[in-house]
Design a protein around this motif. Structure first.
Motif, PDB file in Angstrom:
ATOM      1  N   LYS A 158       0.858  -1.179   0.000  1.00  0.00           N
ATOM      2  CA  LYS A 158       0.000   0.000   0.000  1.00  0.00           C
ATOM      3  C   LYS A 158       0.898   1.234   0.000  1.00  0.00           C
ATOM      4  CE  LYS A 158      -2.579   0.473   3.670  1.00  0.00           C
ATOM      5  NZ  LYS A 158      -3.690   0.355   4.646  1.00  0.00           N
ATOM      6  N   LYS A 160      -4.742  -3.502 -15.776  1.00  0.00           N
ATOM      7  CA  LYS A 160      -4.051  -2.850 -14.648  1.00  0.00           C
ATOM      8  C   LYS A 160      -3.036  -3.821 -14.049  1.00  0.00           C
ATOM      9  CE  LYS A 160      -8.039  -1.932 -12.732  1.00  0.00           C
ATOM     10  NZ  LYS A 160      -9.093  -1.461 -11.814  1.00  0.00           N
ATOM     11  N   PHE A 207      -2.752  -3.777  -9.909  1.00  0.00           N
ATOM     12  CA  PHE A 207      -2.944  -2.487  -9.249  1.00  0.00           C
ATOM     13  C   PHE A 207      -4.440  -2.218  -9.107  1.00  0.00           C
ATOM     14  CE2 PHE A 207       0.985  -2.603 -11.573  1.00  0.00           C
ATOM     15  CZ  PHE A 207       1.919  -1.972 -10.763  1.00  0.00           C
ATOM     16  N   ASP A 208      -4.809  -1.473  -8.075  1.00  0.00           N
ATOM     17  CA  ASP A 208      -6.239  -1.190  -7.879  1.00  0.00           C
ATOM     18  C   ASP A 208      -6.671   0.098  -8.579  1.00  0.00           C
ATOM     19  OD1 ASP A 208      -5.061   0.711  -6.210  1.00  0.00           O
ATOM     20  OD2 ASP A 208      -6.536   0.470  -4.616  1.00  0.00           O
ATOM     21  N   LYS A 209      -5.769   0.724  -9.328  1.00  0.00           N
ATOM     22  CA  LYS A 209      -6.107   1.945 -10.072  1.00  0.00           C
ATOM     23  C   LYS A 209      -5.586   1.833 -11.502  1.00  0.00           C
ATOM     24  CE  LYS A 209      -6.597   5.593  -6.624  1.00  0.00           C
ATOM     25  NZ  LYS A 209      -6.826   4.723  -5.491  1.00  0.00           N
ATOM     26  N   PHE A 241       0.273   7.254 -11.927  1.00  0.00           N
ATOM     27  CA  PHE A 241      -1.070   7.228 -11.360  1.00  0.00           C
ATOM     28  C   PHE A 241      -1.538   8.625 -11.005  1.00  0.00           C
ATOM     29  CE2 PHE A 241       0.667   3.068 -10.341  1.00  0.00           C
ATOM     30  CZ  PHE A 241      -0.385   2.227 -10.669  1.00  0.00           C
ATOM     31  N   VAL A 291      -2.452   3.986  -3.665  1.00  0.00           N
ATOM     32  CA  VAL A 291      -2.446   2.883  -4.620  1.00  0.00           C
ATOM     33  C   VAL A 291      -2.133   1.597  -3.871  1.00  0.00           C
ATOM     34  CG1 VAL A 291      -1.394   1.903  -6.695  1.00  0.00           C
ATOM     35  CG2 VAL A 291      -1.654   4.388  -6.490  1.00  0.00           C
TER      36      VAL A 291
END
Length: 757
Positions: free
Chosen positions: A162, A193, A222-224, A259, A264
């Protein structure tokens, strides 16, 4: 009554004892050693530098995670040094903790803001050590120049990180496969992603940098969504490029993504089998983005492992003890995927599935057979079983029992033949699930068959110098072993083979192979052929029987001794201490030689062949000297600071010695069911063994000023013996020790002559 209950509950909350996990300091051993012994005796610079990295993950994890301060996969250079002041990224590492081998198949993830910098030294960021949080299951730090708060936790084969960016400037995350050979690969999939890649593994020792036949694979999600992305080779940055593959010219390479936003999350799956294996491992172990859930799972794994032993003592001693227990549970590492898939050993190019067990790799066997594997036999019999069965599978796939398997390959990195010792100890102590008949086939082959094939011998298959060992019953000085990392060391080889032959004799006897057992027991006495009865010390010998001249038993760099002195190696006869006492001239001479080693500063705790020496006094009816000296070693050779180890950790052996010794006993001769009693540091030690049973050691009146055992009782009855049996511990019971400031020379009967056989 309600007020009383409230007060008690409130008191328990305020003064609740910390859990074992909270005592672990992963940094112990990561800085240059601060002990006098290391300063005096160290032969290799690595033993002074500190070879520990703070490994974040779970016990025996396939991939652990560490802050990276050195961009390397070079021999003897770990990716983290405590005294370094900048962090280059966060590495998914396969470093064999405390060793002098090399990292392999690793990757590094680095967040940064502002200008895009790909060179590890240029992108490195300083940090405030006081704001750093490090434990077995969680790591957190704020990178000053990068302006990012980084957090990470991990499971066995996957991790979640994180990154909290503290600026609205351009925010990047870099991915770098750490291939020193420049053979890495990365590929960006913006629509998913996701970034995937691999880092081919290479060999040292036997192999000279040749490919190991597999890679460290990774799938990173990745979460974005990405605002932009690209790749680099060396300092050549290519925006919008989606792939980068090394050409073997030792160029650094990697991928980067940009990003928007300040937070992230990154999930990483790893595998040694394939990219698909890495993806499945990620899906199996971290199926969502819940960081706290993964952290809790990792914490639970460590709480279970560390909670097998509970101690009562000082807070600093608990830090020492539980940090050592943590360090003893890092390697060997799980090598198979969540579905059991793993690449074949050595030259076997097939893939296999481990059924009913996990397949393990990276065995520092010259070191870990002594205490790490015996500790697993006590606390983790299933894990021990899987580790031993993995050795059997390696032998099946490669044709010989490996001696020091690393990188899923044979090596002749160290001397001895200690897979025999590790498997033999597990079998003698009743560990289930090992195909012992198949194991014996290959252990017997190692002990009796000379490998006449030059190529496979050079690759590390078969015992080194076995032909002359069988011919002369010792290895003469004329026989150098050029096809090994340690090329001479004939006396040390002889002594270690004699011990291995003894352990194999115990296995043969239990299996009903009487003829083999008798031959091997005779060979176990070969130590007599390299200990000069005139001087009473181990000494180099020529084929015609002459002893080497000149001779100094305390010389630290004798060509015929491995990493030590002849005086130190003289006491490497764990299989027949009474026989050794006879050879050196009786108990008085034996004790005098031991005293000389300690009193004159010739003892070197920081190297493993010394580890059992302090526990030999009871064999000469001088148990009180073990009690005195073992307590002194604990206090002088270990501390809770980052320089608190006196030598290479070598896969957990230095720490496993400390775990046993602080608890109060030690396995002098793995392959036998005996432990020699020392001087427990704690007032009480509770060991949980199989079947819900507990073995408890109580040391009444214990302190550093009272290290001596005046008397003992076992399950309420007087106990005059200076040893325990494995059966006693596994059945559970209470050993009560009356501690005193003065020694009691009358207490402590040794194992009866021959009982260790």
């Amino acid at each position: 009554m309600r007020y009383i209950l409230f007060f008690l509950c409130f008191s328990q909350i305020c003064f609740a004892q910390k859990k074992p996990l909270q005592y672990v300091n992963p940094f112990i051993g990561s800085a240059p050693s601060s002990t006098e012994s290391a300063q005096k005796h160290s032969e290799a610079g690595s033993e002074l530098k500190g070879q520990i990295v703070p490994a974040i993950g779970v016990p025996q994890g396939m991939t652990t995670w560490t802050p990276q301060t050195r961009a390397t996969e070079l021999k003897c250079i770990p990716p983290f040094y405590y005294n370094d002041t900048k962090i280059q990224g966060f590495r998914g590492t396969h470093w064999m903790n405390g060793s002098c081998v090399q990292d392999y198949g690793s990757l590094t993830i680095m967040p940064l803001s502002g200008k895009l910098k790909v060179n590890p030294t240029e992108r490195a960021s300083s940090f405030n050590r006081k704001q750093e949080i490090a434990g077995p299951s969680y790591y957190s730090v704020t990178l000053t120049e990068a302006k990012v708060k980084a957090e990470m936790t991990a499971t066995c084969r996957a991790s979640i990180l994180k990154f909290g960016f503290q600026t609205n400037k351009d925010n990047f995350i870099l991915i770098e496969p750490n291939s020193d050979e420049g053979e890495g690969f990365v590929e960006i999939h913006p629509e998913k992603k996701e970034i995937v890649g691999y880092n081919p593994v290479h060999r040292i020792y036997q192999g000279s940098g040749k490919p190991a036949g597999f890679s460290g694979y990774f799938v990173i999600q990745f979460d974005k969504a990405f605002e932009a992305s690209g790749t680099w080779q060396n300092n050549d940055i290519k925006w919008n490029s989606l792939t980068s593959k090394g050409d073997g010219k030792k160029q650094s390479l990697g991928a980067f993504v940009k990003f928007a936003g300040n937070m992230v999350k990154v999930r990483v799956g790893t595998s040694f089998s394939s990219l698909e294996g890495a993806r499945k491992n990620l899906e199996t172990e971290i199926p969502d983005w819940n960081f706290d859930k993964v952290k809790a799972q990792s914490e639970m794994a460590w709480k279970k492992a560390l909670g097998k032993i509970k101690v009562q003592g000082s807070e600093d001693d608990k830090v020492l003890f539980y940090s050592a227990l943590y360090h003893s549970k890092l390697t060997p590492r799980v090598f198979s995927d969540a579905d059991g898939t793993y690449p074949g050993f050595a030259d076997d190019e097939n893939f296999y599935k481990a059924k009913g067990f996990s397949y393990y790799e990276d065995y520092n066997l010259w070191d870990t057979y002594r205490a790490v594997h015996p500790l697993h036999n006590l606390l983790e019999p299933k894990i021990s079983s899987d580790m031993m069965e993995s050795l059997v599978k390696k032998a099946e796939q490669g044709g010989w029992m490996p001696i020091f398997p690393c990188w899923n390959q044979y090596t002749a990195a160290m001397i001895g033949d200690h897979a025999i010792a590790a498997i033999g100890d597990a079998y003698i102590k009743g560990i289930k699930g090992i195909d012992i008949h198949k194991a014996y086939q290959y252990m017997q082959k190692n002990a009796f068959e000379v490998n006449s094939d030059p190529k496979s011998y050079e690759e590390g298959k078969g015992r080194r110098a076995l032909a002359t060992y069988l011919k002369y019953n010792y290895i003469p000085l004329e026989d150098s072993v050029w096809q090994a990392f340690h090329k001479r060391e004939q006396v040390s080889r002889t002594l270690e083979y004699a011990y291995d032959d003894f352990v194999l004799a115990q296995v043969a006897k239990k299996l009903g192979k009487t003829e083999d057992s008798e031959v091997l027991m005779k060979r176990s006495q070969n130590f007599r052929n390299v200990i000069d009865p005139k001087t009473g010390y181990a000494r180099g010998r020529y084929a015609d029987g002459r002893w080497i001249e000149p001779f100094n038993p305390f010389a630290m760099r004798s060509s015929f001794i491995t990493e030590g002195s002849p005086a130190q190696y003289t006491f490497y006869v764990p299989q027949d201490v009474q026989g050794l006492i006879e050879v050196v001239g009786g108990k008085k001479n034996f004790v005098s030689k031991l005293d000389t080693l300690f009193d004159k500063g010739y003892y070197w705790h920081g190297n493993e062949p010394n580890n059992q020496i302090v526990y030999l006094y009871p064999f000469a009816h001088s148990a009180w000297k073990t009690q005195e000296r073992v307590r002194k070693i604990i206090r002088e050779e270990y501390n809770s600071g980052p320089g608190g180890l006196s030598g290479n950790e070598d896969g957990g052996q230095m720490s496993a010695w400390l775990v046993f010794s602080m608890a109060g006993f030690y396995p002098v001769c793995p392959g036998t069911p005996y432990y020699i009693i020392g001087s427990p540091v704690f007032e009480e030690t509770v060991i949980s063994v199989s079947g819900g049973k507990q073995f408890i050691i109580k040391a009444k009146g214990n302190s550093d000023k009272k290290p001596y055992i005046f008397s003992a009782r076992f399950n309420g009855k007087p106990y005059p013996k200076a040893y325990l049996t494995h059966e006693q511990i596994m059945k559970g019971g209470i050993l009560e020790l009356e501690m005193n400031s003065k020694p009691n020379p009358e207490w402590g009967n040794p194992p009866p002559a021959g009982s260790e056989k």
